[in-house]
Design an enzyme around this catalytic site. Structure first.
Site, PDB file in Angstrom:
ATOM      1  NE  ARG A 126     -50.376  47.393  29.127  1.00  0.00           N
ATOM      2  CZ  ARG A 126     -49.101  47.207  28.773  1.00  0.00           C
ATOM      3  NH1 ARG A 126     -48.121  47.715  29.506  1.00  0.00           N
ATOM      4  NH2 ARG A 126     -48.803  46.527  27.703  1.00  0.00           N
ATOM      5  NE  ARG A 178     -51.686  47.316  23.259  1.00  0.00           N
ATOM      6  CZ  ARG A 178     -50.503  47.735  23.676  1.00  0.00           C
ATOM      7  NH1 ARG A 178     -50.243  49.028  23.746  1.00  0.00           N
ATOM      8  NH2 ARG A 178     -49.569  46.897  24.011  1.00  0.00           N
ATOM      9  CE  LYS A 181     -39.977  46.094  27.219  1.00  0.00           C
ATOM     10  NZ  LYS A 181     -40.995  45.158  27.713  1.00  0.00           N
ATOM     11  NE  ARG A 218     -40.927  41.925  22.666  1.00  0.00           N
ATOM     12  CZ  ARG A 218     -41.565  43.084  22.829  1.00  0.00           C
ATOM     13  NH1 ARG A 218     -41.145  44.160  22.215  1.00  0.00           N
ATOM     14  NH2 ARG A 218     -42.619  43.147  23.608  1.00  0.00           N
ATOM     15  NE  ARG A 255     -47.389  40.949  24.446  1.00  0.00           N
ATOM     16  CZ  ARG A 255     -47.608  42.213  24.809  1.00  0.00           C
ATOM     17  NH1 ARG A 255     -48.745  42.543  25.394  1.00  0.00           N
ATOM     18  NH2 ARG A 255     -46.696  43.130  24.604  1.00  0.00           N
TER      19      ARG A 255
HETATM   20  P1  AMP Z   1     -44.661  45.892  22.940  1.00  0.00           P
HETATM   21  O1  AMP Z   1     -45.593  47.042  22.845  1.00  0.00           O
HETATM   22  O2  AMP Z   1     -43.208  46.289  22.970  1.00  0.00           O
HETATM   23  O3  AMP Z   1     -44.986  44.953  24.077  1.00  0.00           O
HETATM   24  O4  AMP Z   1     -44.820  45.041  21.580  1.00  0.00           O
HETATM   25  C1  AMP Z   1     -46.078  44.529  21.175  1.00  0.00           C
HETATM   26  C2  AMP Z   1     -45.865  43.371  20.213  1.00  0.00           C
HETATM   27  O5  AMP Z   1     -45.144  43.837  19.061  1.00  0.00           O
HETATM   28  C3  AMP Z   1     -45.033  42.219  20.733  1.00  0.00           C
HETATM   29  O6  AMP Z   1     -45.793  41.304  21.497  1.00  0.00           O
HETATM   30  C4  AMP Z   1     -44.532  41.598  19.438  1.00  0.00           C
HETATM   31  O7  AMP Z   1     -45.540  40.848  18.788  1.00  0.00           O
HETATM   32  C5  AMP Z   1     -44.270  42.838  18.587  1.00  0.00           C
HETATM   33  N1  AMP Z   1     -42.875  43.312  18.772  1.00  0.00           N
HETATM   34  C6  AMP Z   1     -42.474  44.491  19.318  1.00  0.00           C
HETATM   35  N2  AMP Z   1     -41.137  44.591  19.315  1.00  0.00           N
HETATM   36  C7  AMP Z   1     -40.667  43.450  18.766  1.00  0.00           C
HETATM   37  C8  AMP Z   1     -39.360  42.939  18.494  1.00  0.00           C
HETATM   38  N3  AMP Z   1     -38.256  43.632  18.812  1.00  0.00           N
HETATM   39  N4  AMP Z   1     -39.278  41.712  17.904  1.00  0.00           N
HETATM   40  C9  AMP Z   1     -40.365  41.008  17.575  1.00  0.00           C
HETATM   41  N5  AMP Z   1     -41.627  41.417  17.810  1.00  0.00           N
HETATM   42  C10 AMP Z   1     -41.782  42.627  18.405  1.00  0.00           C
END
Ligand code: AMP
Length: 217
Positions: A127, A160, A13, A88, A171
Site C-alpha cells: 500500500r 504509512r 473494508k 472496533r 495491528r
Molecule cells: P484504519 O484506517 O481504520 O485501519 O484505522 C487506522 C488506525 O486508527 C487504527 O489502527 C487505530 O489506531 C485507529 N482507529 C481507527 N478506528 C478506530 C476505532 N474505532 N477505535 C480505536 N482506534 C481506531
C-alpha cells in the site's frame, strides 16, 4: 441502510465502503480517515490519536465513541451510512447501540470482510498513500500512473507508518484480541454476514450487494 463493515486492517473494508457509499448514496464514515485528517490538521485529537496509531494500537474508546455518535446525528446520516473501522471493541459496539436506541434506529447489517493474516500482510506491504491529498494506491493492484507519485496532486507517495510490516503485525494481534469478538456480538443479534475479502474487490462488492439486496427485499 445502516451498515457496519468488520474485518482486519487491510481486509479491504475501505475499498468496499467507498463503493457502497457511491451505490447507495450514503456517507462513508471511516474513523481511521477522521483521525488521519485530524493528524494532518494538527488538532488536539490528532496529536493524541497519532501516539496510538503509530504503534498499531487502538485509540481509546472514549476518544472514538463521541466522535462517531456526534457524526451520526448529522443530516446526511438520516438515510443511513456505512461505518468503516467502527466499532472496533465491544464497549464501542455497546455505545453505538445505546446511541441508536435513543433515536429508535438499528444497524441493518454487519458485514465481515474476511481475509487471512498472510493475505493481509502481503497486501499491506504494497500500500502507498499520498501525504498531501490522502489518495491511496497499491503497487500491484492500484498503481499510480507514475511510480511513487500521486495521480491527483503530484506529491511523493509514502508507506504509512501504520502500514509498515512491524506495525501491521501488531495491528493484526490487536484485531484478533479486541475486534474479533464483535463477530459473535453481531452474530448473536442475527445481523452478521461474511464475504471473502481475498478475491477481486469487484467480486467481493457483488457479494455484498447481493446480501444487502436480500435483506431489503
Ligand atoms: P484504519 O484506517 O481504520 O485501519 O484505522 C487506522 C488506525 O486508527 C487504527 O489502527 C487505530 O489506531 C485507529 N482507529 C481507527 N478506528 C478506530 C476505532 N474505532 N477505535 C480505536 N482506534 C481506531
Amino acid at each position: 441502510m445502516r451498515i457496519i463493515l468488520l474485518g482486519a486492517p487491510g481486509a479491504g473494508k475501505g475499498t468496499q465502503a467507498k463503493k457502497l457509499s457511491l451505490k447507495y448514496n450514503i456517507p462513508h464514515i471511516s474513523t481511521g480517515d477522521i483521525f488521519r485528517a485530524n493528524i494532518k490538521n494538527g488538532t488536539e485529537l490528532g496529536i493524541k490519536a497519532k501516539e496510538y496509531m503509530d504503534k498499531g494500537l487502538l485509540v481509546p474508546d472514549e476518544l472514538v465513541v463521541e466522535l462517531v455518535t456526534v457524526r451520526l446525528t448529522q443530516e446526511d446520516c438520516k438515510r443511513g451510512y456505512v461505518l468503516d473501522g467502527f466499532p472496533r471493541t465491544i464497549p464501542q459496539a455497546q455505545a453505538l447501540d445505546i446511541a441508536l436506541d435513543r433515536t429508535g434506529e438499528r444497524i441493518d447489517c454487519a458485514i465481515e470482510v474476511d481475509a487471512s493474516d498472510m493475505a493481509i500482510i502481503k497486501r499491506m506491504s504494497g500500500r502507498r498513500a499520498c501525504p498531501v491529498c490522502g489518495a491511496t494506491y497499491h503497487i500491484v493492484s492500484i498503481p499510480p500512473r507514475k511510480e511513487g507519485i500521486c495521480d491527483n496532486c503530484g506529491a511523493e507517495l509514502i508507506l504509512r507508518d501504520d502500514d509498515k510490516p512491524e506495525t501491521v503485525q501488531k495491528r493484526l494481534e490487536v484485531y484478533h484480541e479486541q475486534t474479533q469478538p464483535l463477530l459473535s456480538y453481531y452474530k448473536d443479534k442475527g445481523i452478521l454476514k461474511t464475504v471473502d475479502g481475498v478475491k477481486d474487490a469487484d467480486e467481493t462488492f457483488k457479494d455484498i450487494v447481493a446480501i444487502l439486496g436480500a435483506i431489503s427485499a
